[in-house]
Each structure stands twice: as structure tokens, then as C-alpha cells.
Design a protein around this motif. Structure first.
Motif, mmCIF file in Angstrom:
data_model
loop_
_atom_site.group_PDB
_atom_site.id
_atom_site.type_symbol
_atom_site.label_atom_id
_atom_site.label_comp_id
_atom_site.label_asym_id
_atom_site.label_seq_id
_atom_site.Cartn_x
_atom_site.Cartn_y
_atom_site.Cartn_z
ATOM 1 N N GLY A 117 0.885 -1.097 0.053
ATOM 2 C CA GLY A 117 -0.079 0.105 0.143
ATOM 3 C C GLY A 117 0.974 1.066 0.009
ATOM 4 O O GLY A 117 0.475 2.295 -0.495
ATOM 5 N N ILE A 118 1.860 1.333 0.601
ATOM 6 C CA ILE A 118 2.712 2.442 0.743
ATOM 7 C C ILE A 118 3.349 2.776 -0.499
ATOM 8 O O ILE A 118 3.422 4.032 -1.114
ATOM 9 N N PHE A 119 3.716 1.727 -1.167
ATOM 10 C CA PHE A 119 4.173 2.121 -2.723
ATOM 11 C C PHE A 119 3.221 2.640 -3.639
ATOM 12 O O PHE A 119 3.388 3.542 -4.299
ATOM 13 N N LEU A 120 1.858 2.246 -3.506
ATOM 14 C CA LEU A 120 1.059 2.522 -4.432
ATOM 15 C C LEU A 120 0.623 3.987 -3.996
ATOM 16 O O LEU A 120 0.372 4.882 -4.841
ATOM 17 N N MET A 121 0.634 4.170 -2.653
ATOM 18 C CA MET A 121 0.225 5.782 -2.164
ATOM 19 C C MET A 121 1.402 6.592 -2.761
ATOM 20 O O MET A 121 0.896 7.785 -3.093
ATOM 21 N N LEU A 122 2.576 6.386 -2.874
ATOM 22 C CA LEU A 122 3.424 7.073 -3.384
ATOM 23 C C LEU A 122 3.118 7.462 -4.747
ATOM 24 O O LEU A 122 3.548 8.652 -5.468
ATOM 25 N N ALA A 123 2.794 6.389 -5.500
ATOM 26 C CA ALA A 123 2.559 6.199 -6.904
ATOM 27 C C ALA A 123 1.694 7.261 -7.218
ATOM 28 O O ALA A 123 1.609 7.956 -8.118
ATOM 29 N N VAL A 124 0.342 7.280 -6.501
ATOM 30 C CA VAL A 124 -0.638 7.888 -6.686
ATOM 31 C C VAL A 124 -0.517 9.483 -6.384
ATOM 32 O O VAL A 124 -0.937 10.349 -7.113
ATOM 33 N N LEU A 125 0.320 9.812 -5.340
ATOM 34 C CA LEU A 125 0.644 10.953 -5.207
ATOM 35 C C LEU A 125 1.424 11.950 -6.258
ATOM 36 O O LEU A 125 1.034 12.928 -6.700
ATOM 37 N N TYR A 126 2.330 10.927 -6.712
ATOM 38 C CA TYR A 126 3.421 11.403 -7.675
ATOM 39 C C TYR A 126 2.509 11.658 -9.182
ATOM 40 O O TYR A 126 2.531 12.824 -9.828
ATOM 41 N N ALA A 127 1.520 10.784 -9.381
ATOM 42 C CA ALA A 127 0.521 11.044 -10.433
ATOM 43 C C ALA A 127 -0.439 12.170 -10.253
ATOM 44 O O ALA A 127 -0.498 12.774 -11.442
ATOM 45 N N ALA A 128 -0.679 12.357 -9.211
ATOM 46 C CA ALA A 128 -1.443 13.684 -8.869
ATOM 47 C C ALA A 128 -0.616 14.977 -9.036
ATOM 48 O O ALA A 128 -0.911 16.193 -9.437
ATOM 49 N N TYR A 129 0.647 14.874 -8.600
ATOM 50 C CA TYR A 129 1.560 15.969 -8.452
ATOM 51 C C TYR A 129 2.043 16.299 -9.872
ATOM 52 O O TYR A 129 2.534 17.465 -10.388
ATOM 53 N N ASP A 130 2.250 15.182 -10.815
ATOM 54 C CA ASP A 130 3.149 15.595 -12.022
ATOM 55 C C ASP A 130 1.887 16.053 -13.083
ATOM 56 O O ASP A 130 0.870 15.515 -13.057
ATOM 57 N N SER A 131 2.672 16.818 -14.093
ATOM 58 C CA SER A 131 1.706 17.447 -15.073
ATOM 59 C C SER A 131 1.539 16.695 -16.311
ATOM 60 O O SER A 131 0.656 16.785 -17.102
ATOM 61 N N ARG A 132 2.370 15.434 -16.493
ATOM 62 C CA ARG A 132 2.326 14.822 -17.954
ATOM 63 C C ARG A 132 1.120 14.001 -17.787
ATOM 64 O O ARG A 132 1.465 12.724 -16.773
ATOM 65 N N TRP A 133 0.506 14.023 -18.434
ATOM 66 C CA TRP A 133 -0.806 13.214 -18.660
ATOM 67 C C TRP A 133 -0.465 11.481 -18.837
ATOM 68 O O TRP A 133 -1.090 10.647 -18.218
ATOM 69 N N TRP A 134 0.436 11.291 -19.647
ATOM 70 C CA TRP A 134 0.803 9.866 -20.017
ATOM 71 C C TRP A 134 1.483 9.266 -18.559
ATOM 72 O O TRP A 134 1.321 8.133 -18.535
ATOM 73 N N LEU A 135 2.195 9.937 -17.770
ATOM 74 C CA LEU A 135 3.011 9.523 -16.658
ATOM 75 C C LEU A 135 2.006 9.351 -15.766
ATOM 76 O O LEU A 135 1.883 8.249 -14.907
ATOM 77 N N SER A 136 1.026 10.337 -15.448
ATOM 78 C CA SER A 136 0.005 10.062 -14.430
ATOM 79 C C SER A 136 -1.067 8.936 -14.788
ATOM 80 O O SER A 136 -1.301 8.125 -13.842
ATOM 81 N N GLY A 137 -1.523 9.032 -15.893
ATOM 82 C CA GLY A 137 -2.121 7.782 -16.412
ATOM 83 C C GLY A 137 -1.467 6.457 -16.062
ATOM 84 O O GLY A 137 -2.203 5.330 -15.762
ATOM 85 N N LEU A 138 -0.203 6.358 -16.679
ATOM 86 C CA LEU A 138 0.460 5.125 -16.588
ATOM 87 C C LEU A 138 0.624 4.658 -14.840
ATOM 88 O O LEU A 138 0.504 3.405 -14.727
ATOM 89 N N LEU A 139 0.992 5.480 -14.042
ATOM 90 C CA LEU A 139 1.082 5.037 -12.803
ATOM 91 C C LEU A 139 -0.219 4.554 -12.054
ATOM 92 O O LEU A 139 -0.229 3.586 -11.561
ATOM 93 N N ILE A 140 -1.110 5.395 -12.552
ATOM 94 C CA ILE A 140 -2.618 5.125 -12.012
ATOM 95 C C ILE A 140 -3.139 3.730 -12.554
ATOM 96 O O ILE A 140 -3.547 2.651 -11.916
ATOM 97 N N GLY A 141 -2.912 3.620 -13.873
ATOM 98 C CA GLY A 141 -3.318 2.206 -14.542
ATOM 99 C C GLY A 141 -2.613 1.001 -14.148
ATOM 100 O O GLY A 141 -3.259 -0.043 -13.992
ATOM 101 N N VAL A 142 -1.198 1.481 -14.126
ATOM 102 C CA VAL A 142 -0.462 -0.035 -13.633
ATOM 103 C C VAL A 142 -0.582 -0.284 -12.001
ATOM 104 O O VAL A 142 -0.764 -1.463 -11.665
ATOM 105 N N GLY A 143 -1.032 0.663 -11.205
ATOM 106 C CA GLY A 143 -1.402 0.608 -9.883
ATOM 107 C C GLY A 143 -2.553 -0.243 -9.615
ATOM 108 O O GLY A 143 -2.540 -1.070 -8.866
#
Length: 406
Positions: free
Chosen positions: A164-190
Motif C-alpha cells: 500500500g505505501i508504494f501505491l500511495m507514493l505512485a498515486v501522489l506522484y501521479a497527482a503531482y506531475d503534470s504529464r498526462w501519460w505518466l500520471s495515467g501510467l502510474l494509476i493504470g499500472v497501480g
């Protein structure tokens, strides 16, 4: 040109210049090193002596070991050697593919490396939370991390070897970063590994990041397609049957389950499932979450808005173990140092969550249940074990009221 999603929200600093706290920050690297060493040593020692640790990590490793073998991914159980509990693999088949390399290394080494990585991810979570609200020192982040290692949600996550902590970090970075493809990639893989990050799609929709939301869905279905390529039988079995049945094989009534279904089941004295009462509670919480999201202004307070979505997800899930509540760590930082830190009630809620996590209230109340499968208990225990649910509702109600006053 500056990006609207990467600009921090102006807020009070997360650190302070008071002399006594400055001295603590000077010692921050040493404090974190000692805290992390004690955390790892105590968990490894408990595992070697009692064996009752890293049970979730065991499930990951065993699930990964089934890839390429005839043994059914959703037929095996890891049997806890101390309690005799049967723990199934409840994750999407893509998770087994991701976890497959873990079974090639000795388990003690995997467990040790997993703990160290979780502590690093916890520090990353604090640093990202600081960046969301406008800054904060690395030493302040070290102190928060050192303390968080002994709070209920992060501590139980480390002891069980949760992801869960790894996934939380991924979600936070997805929300922080402005690149749509990276944000979508992190959430989709998570979401492909564990379905819970999918709730973040509501956050993207709420702040009108349509491309990120759409790409997250595309990536998630890509993980399903990849799973079907390597594990066709398990994929057909999981979607949708095993996915819908996953929570039913778990001890929903345990005090560690801080979801609406768990809380109402304890009050009723039996597993109520997705009854009208649970559905009504989830719908009411959804309305409250929408009001809180609007009060925060969506993209104007991105961390606060993201936390509202995650709190709703925790309450709406059939099973929301205490280690799922690691989202309380960035919530505490937001309440104590975020843009509303000077509003009446912010410090009370922030330190109230700290107290709940340090005291490990659900774990303390668990001593009153003879076993993890027990659902019925006296009314006063049943209501007391709604503690995280009540605290989450109180936090969102405060957001709505404070937003209206502002």
C-alpha cells in the motif's frame, strides 16, 4: 510556460524556526536512522521468533510463484503458522506477473529489502506532501518519517509486508506531475496490481485532467490484456467473478476493517454484505466527499482534494484494513501545514489523527475479539470500532463547513 498542475499551493511552512524544534531537526538524520533500524530489526526479529509477520508479502511471493505452473492462482492459501488463518491471493492476475521475480530470492532477503524500500517510500510520501503544500525541509520530512514508522497504518503495513505505501507514493506522484501519460501510467499500472488506486480516476475527472483519466483506463485494460496473454484461465476467472468475490473470503467483521461494510456488520452482529444500509452509507459519504471536494476548490488545493477522494475510497471498499489507512500520513501533514492550517479545528483534527495512529485504537480494540473472524460484539465495542470511520467523516464535514465560511 509554468504548468498549472506543478505550481505548489501557497501555505504555511512545514518546518518551524523555534529553537527546540531546530535542535530536533539538526538530529533528524540520526533520529531517522535509529528509528528505521529499530523498525526493521524489531519486525525481522518478530518474524524469526514468532513467524507472524510478512504474511501479505508471503501471499505476493506465492502468487508470483504460480506463474507458469499448473497450480491455480486463486486456489491456494497461505496458512499463517501462528494463527492458522488461510490467506488467499485476492489481487488481479497482473499482480502475480509483477510479483513473479520475488520467489527467486530467499524470502528473508526479500522481506528485508521490502522493508527498506517501504521506509524509503514513506519518506518520499512525506516529501511529496510537502511539495504539494508549498515546501518544507528534508530534515522535517525525516522527523515525520521517523515518527510515522511507529504509527498504526505504516507500522502494520511494514510488518505485514503490504504494498500500500508504494501505491500511495505512485498515486501522489501521479497527482503531482503534470504529464498526462505518466500520471495515467502510474494509476493504470497501480490499479492493475491492486484495484484500489483506480479511485483516483474520480480525482482526475474532478480537476478535469481528462487525458490522464482516459490513459489510466487504457493502461489498466492493457494490464488485463497482458494478464490474459500469460494467464488466460486466471484472468477469465478473476474478471468479474473472483473480483466480486474477493472480499467475501475475508474476515469483514474484524476491528481492523475500517470500512462501512465492516463497521455496520459489527453493529448488526453479522456480515451485512452490500445491504441497503451499506449502500446508503456509501452514497451519503459520496455526497459529503463531493461537497468537501468543491469546498477545497479541486485543483486549487490538489493535495486536499486528492485526500478527500482517497478517504471516500477507504470507506466505500468492502474491506479497508488499518494498513490501508496510510493515507492518513499526508492527511496529517495537510491539516497541520496546508493552506487551511490556520483555520479553526485544523490543528485539533491533525493532532487527533496523530493520536489515533499512535495509540493504534483499532488494534487495541481487537483484543476484545476472540478471533479475527468474529463479527458480533457488545454494542459499545461495535460503535467504538467505527473510530476511523467517524474521524474521516468528521474531517470531511470540517472541510465543508470551513470552505463555506471561507
Amino acid at each position: 510556460m509554468p504548468d498549472r498542475y506543478s505550481r505548489p499551493v501557497t501555505a504555511g511552512p512545514i518546518s518551524t524556526t523555534r529553537p527546540e524544534l531546530s535542535r530536533w531537526q539538526t538530529l533528524a538524520p540520526l533520529i531517522l536512522a535509529v528509528s528505521a533500524t529499530l523498525r526493521v530489526a524489531s519486525t525481522m526479529g518478530y518474524y524469526l521468533v514468532k513467524g507472524d509477520a510478512f504474511f501479505d508479502l508471503r501471499v505476493y511471493v506465492l502468487g508470483g510463484a504460480t506463474v507458469g505452473h499448473p497450480d491455480g492462482l486463486y486456489d491456494f492459501f497461505y496458512v499463517d503458522p501462528t494463527k492458522g488463518e488461510h490467506l488467499p491471493f485476492t489481487y488481479p492476475p497482473f499482480a502475480a506477473i509483477v510479483f513473479a521475480p520475488l520467489h527467486f530470492a530467499p524470502f528473508w532477503l526479500v522481506a528485508l529489502a521490502w522493508q527498506v524500500a517501504l521506509i524509503a517510500a514513506l519518506y518520499g510520501t512525506v516529501r511529496l506532501s510537502q511539495k504539494f503544500i508549498g515546501g518544507g525541509s528534508q530534515r522535517a520530512a525525516m522527523l515525520w518519517t521517523a515518527g510515522a514508522l511507529w504509527m498504526e497504518a505504516p507500522s502494520s503495513s511494514i510488518q505485514s509486508g503490504q504494498i500500500g505505501i508504494f501505491l500511495m507514493l505512485a498515486v501522489l506522484y501521479a497527482a503531482y506531475d503534470s504529464r498526462w501519460w505518466l500520471s495515467g501510467l502510474l494509476i493504470g499500472v497501480g490499479a492493475g496490481i491492486k484495484l484500489t488506486p483506480a479511485i483516483t480516476g474520480f480525482y482526475f475527472v474532478g480537476i478535469r485532467r481528462w487525458a490522464a483519466a482516459l490513459f489510466a483506463a487504457v493502461v489498466f485494460f492493457g494490464t488485463v490484456g497482458l494478464s490474459y496473454l500469460f494467464l488466460p484461465d486466471e484472468t477469465r476467472r478473476y474478471f468479474p467473478h473472483q473480483m466480486a468475490e474477493a472480499g467475501k473470503s475475508l474476515p469483514v467483521g474484524s476491528s481492523w476493517n475500517q470500512s462501512w461494510q465492516g463497521g455496520l456488520s459489527r453493529i448488526a452482529g453479522h456480515d451485512v454484505g452490500m445491504s441497503p444500509a451499506v449502500i446508503g452509507a456509501i452514497v451519503a459519504t459520496a455526497v459529503l466527499a463531493v461537497l468537501a471536494f468543491r469546498a477545497l476548490g479541486g485543483e486549487h488545493d490538489r493535495l486536499g482534494s486528492l485526500l478527500v477522494v482517497q478517504l471516500f475510497g477507504l470507506l466505500a471498499e468492502p474491506v479497508s484494513w488499518t494498513h490501508h489507512w496510510v493515507w492518513v500520513l499526508p492527511l496529517m501533514i495537510w491539516l497541520l501545514y496546508g493552506p487551511w492550517h490556520d483555520k479553526p479545528g485544523a490543528r485539533f483534527l491533525g493532532w487527533g489523527w496523530v493520536a489515533l495512529m499512535v495509540l493504534s485504537v483499532p488494534s487495541l480494540l481487537s483484543f476484545a475479539q476472540p478471533n479475527i473472524w468474529q463479527v458480533s460484539r457488545p454494542w459499545y465495542l461495535a460503535w467504538a470500532e467505527l473510530v476511523y470511520i467517524f474521524a474521516a467523516l468528521a474531517t470531511m464535514i470540517w472541510m465543508v463547513r470551513t470552505g463555506r465560511r471561507a
